[in-house]
Design a protein around this motif. Sequence first.
Motif, PDB file in Angstrom:
ATOM      1  N   ALA A  50       0.624  -1.087   0.085  1.00  0.00           N
ATOM      2  CA  ALA A  50      -0.095  -0.120   0.091  1.00  0.00           C
ATOM      3  C   ALA A  50       0.958   1.280  -0.014  1.00  0.00           C
ATOM      4  O   ALA A  50       1.952   1.250   0.469  1.00  0.00           O
ATOM      5  CB  ALA A  50      -0.862  -0.029   1.299  1.00  0.00           C
ATOM      6  N   LEU A  51       0.460   2.206  -0.724  1.00  0.00           N
ATOM      7  CA  LEU A  51       1.180   3.420  -0.787  1.00  0.00           C
ATOM      8  C   LEU A  51       1.171   4.222   0.615  1.00  0.00           C
ATOM      9  O   LEU A  51       1.843   4.972   0.934  1.00  0.00           O
ATOM     10  CB  LEU A  51       0.573   4.549  -1.873  1.00  0.00           C
ATOM     11  CG  LEU A  51       0.812   3.979  -3.123  1.00  0.00           C
ATOM     12  CD1 LEU A  51       0.114   4.711  -4.364  1.00  0.00           C
ATOM     13  CD2 LEU A  51       2.559   3.947  -3.580  1.00  0.00           C
ATOM     14  N   TRP A  52      -0.084   4.179   1.283  1.00  0.00           N
ATOM     15  CA  TRP A  52      -0.112   4.825   2.336  1.00  0.00           C
ATOM     16  C   TRP A  52      -1.283   4.144   3.224  1.00  0.00           C
ATOM     17  O   TRP A  52      -2.250   3.343   2.624  1.00  0.00           O
ATOM     18  CB  TRP A  52      -0.924   6.198   2.261  1.00  0.00           C
ATOM     19  CG  TRP A  52      -1.579   6.820   3.363  1.00  0.00           C
ATOM     20  CD1 TRP A  52      -0.609   7.473   4.358  1.00  0.00           C
ATOM     21  CD2 TRP A  52      -2.757   7.240   3.536  1.00  0.00           C
ATOM     22  NE1 TRP A  52      -1.377   8.004   5.250  1.00  0.00           N
ATOM     23  CE2 TRP A  52      -2.659   8.083   4.967  1.00  0.00           C
ATOM     24  CE3 TRP A  52      -4.138   6.944   3.176  1.00  0.00           C
ATOM     25  CZ2 TRP A  52      -3.768   8.513   5.638  1.00  0.00           C
ATOM     26  CZ3 TRP A  52      -5.054   7.231   3.798  1.00  0.00           C
ATOM     27  CH2 TRP A  52      -5.182   8.138   5.109  1.00  0.00           C
ATOM     28  N   GLU A  53      -0.836   4.088   4.467  1.00  0.00           N
ATOM     29  CA  GLU A  53      -1.810   3.079   5.611  1.00  0.00           C
ATOM     30  C   GLU A  53      -2.699   4.090   6.439  1.00  0.00           C
ATOM     31  O   GLU A  53      -1.814   5.045   6.763  1.00  0.00           O
ATOM     32  CB  GLU A  53      -1.112   2.130   6.279  1.00  0.00           C
ATOM     33  CG  GLU A  53      -0.652   0.841   5.661  1.00  0.00           C
ATOM     34  CD  GLU A  53      -1.716  -0.177   5.465  1.00  0.00           C
ATOM     35  OE1 GLU A  53      -2.487   0.046   6.468  1.00  0.00           O
ATOM     36  OE2 GLU A  53      -1.827  -0.720   4.606  1.00  0.00           O
ATOM     37  N   PRO A  54      -3.818   4.080   6.522  1.00  0.00           N
ATOM     38  CA  PRO A  54      -4.466   5.060   7.425  1.00  0.00           C
ATOM     39  C   PRO A  54      -3.850   4.835   8.801  1.00  0.00           C
ATOM     40  O   PRO A  54      -3.736   3.767   9.255  1.00  0.00           O
ATOM     41  CB  PRO A  54      -5.922   4.566   7.230  1.00  0.00           C
ATOM     42  CG  PRO A  54      -6.061   3.787   6.102  1.00  0.00           C
ATOM     43  CD  PRO A  54      -4.785   3.281   5.747  1.00  0.00           C
ATOM     44  N   PRO A  55      -4.056   5.858   9.683  1.00  0.00           N
ATOM     45  CA  PRO A  55      -3.405   5.555  10.924  1.00  0.00           C
ATOM     46  C   PRO A  55      -4.247   4.941  11.773  1.00  0.00           C
ATOM     47  O   PRO A  55      -3.767   4.346  13.021  1.00  0.00           O
ATOM     48  CB  PRO A  55      -3.556   7.160  11.418  1.00  0.00           C
ATOM     49  CG  PRO A  55      -4.258   8.150  10.633  1.00  0.00           C
ATOM     50  CD  PRO A  55      -4.403   7.270   9.346  1.00  0.00           C
ATOM     51  N   THR A  59     -10.042   6.248  10.759  1.00  0.00           N
ATOM     52  CA  THR A  59      -9.687   6.978   9.464  1.00  0.00           C
ATOM     53  C   THR A  59     -10.236   6.159   8.480  1.00  0.00           C
ATOM     54  O   THR A  59     -10.867   6.680   7.197  1.00  0.00           O
ATOM     55  CB  THR A  59      -8.199   7.408   9.459  1.00  0.00           C
ATOM     56  OG1 THR A  59      -7.793   7.891  10.885  1.00  0.00           O
ATOM     57  CG2 THR A  59      -7.992   8.192   8.177  1.00  0.00           C
ATOM     58  N   GLU A  60     -10.099   4.874   8.432  1.00  0.00           N
ATOM     59  CA  GLU A  60     -10.478   3.989   7.333  1.00  0.00           C
ATOM     60  C   GLU A  60     -11.663   4.144   6.984  1.00  0.00           C
ATOM     61  O   GLU A  60     -12.272   3.995   6.037  1.00  0.00           O
ATOM     62  CB  GLU A  60      -9.904   2.668   7.579  1.00  0.00           C
ATOM     63  CG  GLU A  60     -10.035   1.628   6.496  1.00  0.00           C
ATOM     64  CD  GLU A  60      -9.421   0.216   6.636  1.00  0.00           C
ATOM     65  OE1 GLU A  60      -9.940  -0.725   5.933  1.00  0.00           O
ATOM     66  OE2 GLU A  60      -8.786   0.155   7.714  1.00  0.00           O
ATOM     67  N   SER A  61     -12.593   3.959   8.244  1.00  0.00           N
ATOM     68  CA  SER A  61     -14.043   4.184   8.044  1.00  0.00           C
ATOM     69  C   SER A  61     -14.773   5.399   7.749  1.00  0.00           C
ATOM     70  O   SER A  61     -15.570   5.604   6.811  1.00  0.00           O
ATOM     71  CB  SER A  61     -14.649   4.109   9.616  1.00  0.00           C
ATOM     72  OG  SER A  61     -14.588   2.500  10.038  1.00  0.00           O
ATOM     73  N   LEU A  62     -13.982   6.363   8.102  1.00  0.00           N
ATOM     74  CA  LEU A  62     -14.512   7.826   7.349  1.00  0.00           C
ATOM     75  C   LEU A  62     -14.125   7.882   5.865  1.00  0.00           C
ATOM     76  O   LEU A  62     -14.990   8.457   5.495  1.00  0.00           O
ATOM     77  CB  LEU A  62     -13.368   8.907   8.172  1.00  0.00           C
ATOM     78  CG  LEU A  62     -13.707  10.415   7.459  1.00  0.00           C
ATOM     79  CD1 LEU A  62     -14.870  10.904   7.955  1.00  0.00           C
ATOM     80  CD2 LEU A  62     -12.421  11.162   8.163  1.00  0.00           C
TER      81      LEU A  62
END
Length: 95
Positions: A50-55, A59-62
């Motif tokens: 993945a280029l970016w993992e949500p913190p 955040t992923e749900s948002l």
Amino acid sequence: MKNTLLLAFVILLAIIPFYIHRDSEFGGADGQAEEAIQEIAPEYTPWVQALWEPPGGETESLLFSLQAAIGSLVIGYVIGFGRARKKYSNNAESK
């Protein structure tokens, strides 16, 4: 009245599963797929990272909710535009 009943029915359909399965974990398909892959082929390594993992999970749900809202807006706009175009083209033809 009909729309109110339909809205209440939809709300009940969304809430009832949480009461029926109180202690259940509602995980996503990504986690289940990862577990299935690890069972079938434990030596498998992903092709890309993945280029970016949500913190965090919030955040992923948002981001998922935001994506769903934008998609709903686009679909609603297309349907509304099509209905309005059909309505006004019928009015122009009848004059």
